[in-house]
Design an enzyme around this catalytic site. Structure first.
Site, mmCIF file in Angstrom:
data_model
loop_
_atom_site.group_PDB
_atom_site.id
_atom_site.type_symbol
_atom_site.label_atom_id
_atom_site.label_comp_id
_atom_site.label_asym_id
_atom_site.label_seq_id
_atom_site.Cartn_x
_atom_site.Cartn_y
_atom_site.Cartn_z
ATOM 1 N N LEU A 160 0.823 -1.212 0.000
ATOM 2 C CA LEU A 160 0.000 0.000 0.000
ATOM 3 C C LEU A 160 0.859 1.264 0.000
ATOM 4 O O LEU A 160 1.970 1.290 0.527
ATOM 5 C CB LEU A 160 -0.960 0.008 1.182
ATOM 6 N N LYS A 225 8.965 -7.846 -1.523
ATOM 7 C CA LYS A 225 8.664 -6.549 -0.917
ATOM 8 C C LYS A 225 9.845 -5.579 -1.033
ATOM 9 O O LYS A 225 9.699 -4.456 -1.525
ATOM 10 C CB LYS A 225 8.288 -6.759 0.557
ATOM 11 N N LEU A 271 8.600 8.612 -12.589
ATOM 12 C CA LEU A 271 9.695 9.293 -13.306
ATOM 13 C C LEU A 271 9.598 10.793 -13.073
ATOM 14 O O LEU A 271 9.994 11.575 -13.934
ATOM 15 C CB LEU A 271 9.619 9.004 -14.802
ATOM 16 N N CYS A 281 9.370 4.289 4.214
ATOM 17 C CA CYS A 281 9.608 3.007 3.532
ATOM 18 C C CYS A 281 10.820 3.030 2.601
ATOM 19 O O CYS A 281 11.819 2.385 2.881
ATOM 20 C CB CYS A 281 8.360 2.595 2.758
#
Ligand code: UGA
Length: 454
Positions: A160, A225, A271, A281
């Site tokens: 997510l 992940k 981009l 993260c």
């Protein structure tokens, strides 16, 4: 099904509410008493569009509740572990304290046949280690639980994005299950269900929509992940590296991105050159991945991620440099407005935020920095109380000589040279996300500076 979700941060709280929405009975468990009280009262502890509505809706059904007591996990068939794995201060590695603690706290309450499903982002090898911990502790627990089938561990990474967390959880683009029982080892109990069958039941509604589902071993699931996030970070740093070349040549990186993005093998998404990636993260995941690869003796394989990190951090420096140039070489005692503090729009998360970093650096150089954000002022203030925060855009720019747009909130993207000129004496704008129409701003008499744009 009866589910628990351990950890009620962005990932866990949203997962808990989303699982209730799928019809399951869910208990969200967290050691943070204040957060649990808030969630039970239907108050969101963080800004996430769509989350307050689903939280309140599901609390009202009675299927969702939050608790600080692991004993409330005892009835559940499936336990999701969604606690944080922050970066360790001493080295780049992932801090597994919370994951380990969650497994230790949960194990005594596991019932026979329960499935513990990790969702946290962890270094490859963690799931297998935790499966051994659960297996080793089971004989002790089984004495109280009356024996029966040992609990198992699976890994089900989450993809997510903050700002889209509810939608991404309920309508994921893929489901990945890492399981230890790819080949059922226990042929003697053919009646017991495999981990992937149990997860299929949890996600039945999602699977009905033909959502791709990949069942693999634990190590592959863990790697999916981190490699997904490493790829995204690499894509952003690639275009930011092109921005550096564009700056040396007078080329325009936004046109370049459009042009290469039409190649469907490359694609235009992720981009966008600018101040670079931040958040809880991407930055910490590439560092933890590098550290893990080095432990495995494969540091060379991902050595490029250090370059990805370095390019990313240089972009913040470039924004600071542009601010200095715009103020005649120094920001000392110059008024600078910073629009945006969150690491991305539609979030109040300031973890590793390029915007907050830019504001802090300029403040450290003696500038009168006034920063604002539609949602992230309080989270920013907790980390950096020394900064001057303005509650509105108008207040932030009122005395500014230079305005820097660092987080592309819709209201900042919608600024026009005329609307901003009416609020500020500044006539210089630094567009650190390349979201404004350079020609329009220049045409209206502004000095416009983008990143990787002439
Ligand atoms: C990221 C991944 O996109 C999710 O798939 C993953 O589940 C999540 O991390 C996680 O591991 O939990 P998130 O951190 O919410 O999600 O944010 P992104 O949308 O990926 O953006 C990350 C950063 O990259 C932001 O600071 C954003 O401004 C920046 N970015 C993004 C760019 O600089 N350029 C782009 O073209 C795109």
């Amino acid at each position: 099904m009866r589910l628990t979700v351990i950890g009620t941060g962005y990932l866990g709280a949203v997962h808990a509410a989303a699982m209730a929405k799928l019809g399951h009975e869910v208990v969200g468990i967290d050691v943070d008493t204040a957060k649990v009280a808030k969630l039970n009262a239907g108050e969101e502890p963080f800004h996430e569009p769509g989350f307050p509505e689903v939280l309140r809706e599901q609390l009202a059904t009675g299927r969702l509740r939050f608790s600080t007591d692991f004993a409330d996990a005892a009835d559940a068939d499936v336990h999701f572990v969604a606690v944080g794995t922050p970066q360790r201060k001493t080295d780049g590695r992932a801090d597994l304290t919370y994951v380990d603690a969650a497994f230790m706290a949960l194990t005594p309450y596991l019932k026979p046949g329960a499935l513990v499903v990790g969702k946290s982002t962890v270094p490859v090898g963690t799931a297998a280690r935790l499966a051994e911990v659960v297996a080793a502790r089971w004989p002790l627990v089984a004495t109280h639980a009356g024996g029966g089938e040992a609990p198992r561990v699976a890994w089900n990474p989450e993809f997510l994005r903050e700002g889209f967390a509810v939608k991404d959880t309920l309508e994921p683009d893929r489901l990945v299950y890492g399981v230890a029982d790819l080949e059922p080892a226990d042929a003697s109990s053919p009646s017991s269900r495999s981990a992937s069958e149990i997860l299929d039941e949890v996600y039945a509604q999602i699977l009905q929509r033909d959502t791709p589902r990949i069942v693999t071993d634990l190590a592959t699931a863990e790697l999916v992940k981190v490699s997904a996030n490493a790829f995204l970070a690499t894509k952003i740093s690639f275009i930011n590296a092109m921005a550096e070349i564009a700056e040396a040549t007078g080329a325009d990186v936004t046109t370049l991105a459009d042009a290469i993005g039409f190649d469907s093998r490359i694609g235009r998404k992720f981009l966008n050159a600018g101040a670079g990636f931040g958040g809880g993260c991407l930055p910490k995941d590439i560092r933890a991945f590098t550290a893990r690869a080095e432990e495995l003796g494969r540091g060379d394989s991902v050595a490029f991620l250090k370059e990805v990190d370095a390019i990313n951090l240089r972009r913040r420096e470039r924004v600071v440099q542009l601010a200095l140039e715009s103020c005649g070489g120094t920001v000392y005692q110059h008024h600078v407005a910073v629009l945006g503090l969150a690491f991305k729009p539609d979030s109040d998360d300031v973890r590793d935020s390029p915007a907050l970093d830019v504001a802090v650096r300029l403040n450290g150089l003696g500038g009168h920095v006034c920063a604002t954000d539609p949602q992230a002022i309080e989270t920013a203030r907790r980390l950096h109380p020394q900064l001057d925060y303005a509650p509105t855009l108008a207040a932030a720019v009122a005395e500014a000589e230079v305005v820097i747009l660092v987080t592309e909130w819709a209201e900042y993207k919608a600024l026009t040279p005329e609307s901003l000129a009416a609020l500020t004496p500044a006539r210089t704008i630094i567009d650190a996300r390349n979201v404004l129409d350079a020609a329009a701003w220049r045409g209206a008499g502004w000095t416009y500076r983008g990143l990787g744009r002439p």
